[in-house]
Design a protein around this motif. Sequence first.
Motif, mmCIF file in Angstrom:
data_model
loop_
_atom_site.group_PDB
_atom_site.id
_atom_site.type_symbol
_atom_site.label_atom_id
_atom_site.label_comp_id
_atom_site.label_asym_id
_atom_site.label_seq_id
_atom_site.Cartn_x
_atom_site.Cartn_y
_atom_site.Cartn_z
ATOM 1 N N THR A 65 0.833 -1.205 0.000
ATOM 2 C CA THR A 65 0.000 0.000 0.000
ATOM 3 C C THR A 65 0.863 1.249 0.000
ATOM 4 O O THR A 65 2.029 1.222 0.376
ATOM 5 N N ARG A 66 0.242 2.328 -0.401
ATOM 6 C CA ARG A 66 0.896 3.636 -0.423
ATOM 7 C C ARG A 66 1.400 4.004 0.974
ATOM 8 O O ARG A 66 2.519 4.473 1.148
ATOM 9 N N GLU A 67 0.559 3.780 1.984
ATOM 10 C CA GLU A 67 0.920 4.152 3.348
ATOM 11 C C GLU A 67 2.099 3.338 3.877
ATOM 12 O O GLU A 67 2.977 3.879 4.552
ATOM 13 N N TYR A 70 5.261 4.567 2.169
ATOM 14 C CA TYR A 70 5.642 5.847 2.771
ATOM 15 C C TYR A 70 6.347 5.618 4.112
ATOM 16 O O TYR A 70 7.396 6.193 4.391
ATOM 17 N N LEU A 93 1.777 2.612 -4.849
ATOM 18 C CA LEU A 93 1.343 4.011 -4.921
ATOM 19 C C LEU A 93 -0.134 4.131 -5.264
ATOM 20 O O LEU A 93 -0.808 5.072 -4.853
ATOM 21 N N ARG A 96 -4.453 2.497 -1.683
ATOM 22 C CA ARG A 96 -4.532 3.162 -0.389
ATOM 23 C C ARG A 96 -5.187 2.215 0.620
ATOM 24 O O ARG A 96 -6.002 1.386 0.270
#
Length: 121
Positions: A65-67, A70, A93, A96
């Motif tokens: 996931t994006r999170e 990150y 990316l 979410r």
Amino acid sequence: MSWQALPYDGTLRAVVAGTDGPVEFATSRLADVETMHAMTFHKSQGSQAAVVTVLMAPEDSRLLTRELLYTAVTRAKTKVGVVGGEAEVCAALARRVRRAGGLGQRLRYWLTLGWAVRVYP
């Protein structure tokens, strides 16, 4: 993955998992190996390391996931390496996290009951 017993001749050998099964080599080759520590990015939240290596999950993994990407990338102070392809990075990316805690539903329910719901700074 299946494992097979390797013949033992009395010589100390190191064995690691390879893509085609166990790989055996002389322990004298370990002189250039540096001890490393690994932890999940979830567990490392709030911590940083000088260098971070991110091992990307398969493109279709729900963990990608994006999170999470990150969180992984922001653990690095000076350098980050990503092990994976462009497809995995793009999938991360694009995906979410969808929370399923039910907080929004509860707040809406409380409002239908006439409860005063206030947010304080």
